[in-house]
Design an enzyme around this catalytic site. Structure first.
Site, short mmCIF file in Angstrom:
data_model
loop_
_atom_site.label_atom_id
_atom_site.label_comp_id
_atom_site.label_asym_id
_atom_site.label_seq_id
_atom_site.Cartn_x
_atom_site.Cartn_y
_atom_site.Cartn_z
N GLU A 152 0.83 -1.20 0.00
CA GLU A 152 0.00 0.00 0.00
C GLU A 152 0.87 1.24 0.00
O GLU A 152 1.75 1.40 0.86
CB GLU A 152 -0.88 0.04 1.25
CG GLU A 152 -2.10 -0.83 1.20
CD GLU A 152 -3.08 -0.48 2.33
OE1 GLU A 152 -4.25 -0.82 2.18
OE2 GLU A 152 -2.67 0.13 3.34
N CYS A 153 0.65 2.13 -0.94
CA CYS A 153 1.29 3.44 -0.99
C CYS A 153 2.81 3.29 -0.91
O CYS A 153 3.44 2.90 -1.89
CB CYS A 153 0.74 4.34 0.10
SG CYS A 153 0.99 6.10 -0.23
N GLY A 154 3.43 3.57 0.23
CA GLY A 154 4.87 3.40 0.33
C GLY A 154 5.31 1.99 0.02
O GLY A 154 6.35 1.76 -0.60
N PHE A 205 3.82 -0.01 -2.03
CA PHE A 205 3.70 -0.11 -3.49
C PHE A 205 4.94 0.47 -4.16
O PHE A 205 5.47 -0.09 -5.14
CB PHE A 205 2.44 0.65 -3.92
CG PHE A 205 2.25 0.78 -5.40
CD1 PHE A 205 2.16 -0.33 -6.23
CD2 PHE A 205 2.12 2.04 -5.97
CE1 PHE A 205 1.95 -0.20 -7.59
CE2 PHE A 205 1.91 2.19 -7.34
CZ PHE A 205 1.83 1.07 -8.15
N SER A 214 -0.83 -0.75 -4.77
CA SER A 214 -1.36 0.52 -5.28
C SER A 214 -1.13 1.60 -4.24
O SER A 214 -0.77 1.33 -3.09
CB SER A 214 -2.85 0.41 -5.60
OG SER A 214 -3.62 0.43 -4.41
#
Length: 437
Positions: free
Chosen positions: A327-329, A331, A428
């Protein structure tokens, strides 16, 4: 019996977090078992709340969560606590341009569960006008009850006298301006709690300030029994099904943005969480059947992550036979490379084929509903999840992987497909809050 109240303000930057931490520290010093909750999608303030109380701080969100799920969050927080303090995100009435009750505003939750609100007003740069602001907030919605006010950033005795004289609401304390009390910030919010080595002394100073300057007995009397605030039946269904029976979870200063309510829901569903630290060059536990790389600040530690060969090789071995989601970081780290703020590129895991850059900063912020495009660790194709995006990094190379999900914003406007998935590997910028109802 557990009691509850909400701390809110007309806008961000008014001093809600400082006041909340002060109350938590002061009431804990008095021997109360205190716990905190946070409205909206926030993962940094709750880490401070956890340190101040010794108990995890979960999130409540009226856009993403059902009334039953919100009630479950309140009930869970009240178990074993004498006092629960909810810190509002943004301004009390700030949210999406939707119907009340579903806007993601703290006022939705205050109204739905009849929570008393302690309003903090930043009085810097004004005098009697704070009275007009307080009156407007108090009368804006008949469903929201402002029980008292704390005046923040009072500069002098005269300043206090002017502000108090204008108030029609009960003033339960004034916080004098104090330059020594600082919560340092960076691009995603406050510097993380785990990065500060002075928290014990910091909380002690906040408790001292609260005892000197606040009417703690009056504030405590505002709180109402949690049972009286639950007109709907709580549902303890996990907000997101566990991605596995044993979940290897990256957990350090680079990977720290996992919502407490997700972890609690996974454990309640029987899953085991096995933390490891990529920054310490650790690898996922071989007993795990999936790995979760949460968000955080990998852009600040990109060189160290690139040099963590044991971690990188271990992730490659693990991903050969087990699902991995970022997730985010997380990703960003799963891609081929990450460019930091100086423009230096660092090789990442290469589990997915995209590249990201923090040098080209552009803020992306907002609620998201994601519909999964194929089966994976987050669920079956067609499943819908609710959450948000908040990042400054950008994808500079899309890569060849299939997109993970179709996105809509909080008001239902269709956005482009996002994320990436290659077989059992996915990621993502989207942070999951819960499954859509």
């Amino acid at each position: 019996m557990s009691r509850i109240l909400m701390v809110a303000a007309p806008r961000s930057g008014s001093g809600k977090t400082t006041l909340t931490l002060s109350l938590l520290a002061a009431f804990r010093r008095r021997g109360l078992r205190v716990r905190a909750l946070k409205t909206g999608p926030d993962y940094i303030d709750p880490a401070f709340h956890q340190e101040a109380t010794g108990m995890p701080c979960a999130n409540l969100d009226s856009w993403a969560m059902s009334d039953a799920a919100l009630a479950a969050g309140l009930t869970r927080a009240g178990d074993g606590a004498d006092l629960v303090i909810i810190e509002s995100s943004m301004g009390l009435f700030d949210g999406l341009a939707l119907e009340d009750g579903q806007r993601g505003a703290a006022s939705d939750i205050a109204a739905r569960f009849r929570l008393p609100v302690l309003l903090v007003l930043d009085a810097s740069g004004q005098g009697q006008s704070v009275g007009a602001v307080a009156q407007g907030m108090a009368t804006w919605s008949t469903a929201v009850s402002i029980g008292g006010v704390v005046l923040n950033n009072i500069a002098s005795d005269r300043h206090e006298k002017l502000c108090r004289a204008a108030m029609r609401q009960s003033v339960l304390g004034v916080f004098r301006r104090d330059r020594s009390i600082v919560l340092p910030e960076r691009h995603l919010g406050l510097v993380q709690a785990r990065e500060r080595g002075d928290l014990e002394g910091f909380f002690a100073s906040l408790a001292d300030k609260a005892e000197r300057e606040l009417d703690l007995d009056g504030i405590l009397s505002l709180a109402r029994p949690i049972g009286e605030s639950l007109p709907v039946q709580a549902s303890h269904v996990a907000p997101l099904k566990p991605p596995g029976q044993r979940i290897a979870l990256a957990d350090d200063a680079a990977f720290s943005f996992l919502y407490a309510h997700l972890a609690a829901g996974w454990r309640e569903a029987g899953a085991e969480i096995l933390p490891f630290s990529p920054l310490q060059d650790e690898v996922p536990d071989e007993r795990a059947d999936c790995c979760w790389l949460p968000g955080g600040y990998p852009e600040l530690h990109a060189g160290r992550l690139a040099a963590a060969t044991h971690f990188r090789e271990g992730m490659t071995r693990f991903a050969a036979s087990n699902p991995v989601h970022g997730e985010c970081g997380g990703f960003m780290v799963m891609g081929q490379g990450l460019v930091d703020a100086t423009g230096t590129r660092h090789a990442m895991l290469g589990l997915l084929s995209h590249e990201t850059s923090f040098a080209r900063r552009k803020m992306v912020l907002g609620y998201r509903e994601a519909m999964l495009l194929q089966d994976g660790v987050l669920g079956k194709a067609g499943a819908r999840l609710r959450g948000h995006e908040f990042h400054y990094a950008s994808v500079t190379e899309e890569g060849q992987d299939a997109p993970l999900a179709e996105l809509r914003d909080g008001e239902g406007t269709s956005l482009q497909a996002a994320g990436a998935q290659r077989g059992r590997i996915s990621g993502s910028f989207f942070h999951v809050l819960c499954e859509a109802g």
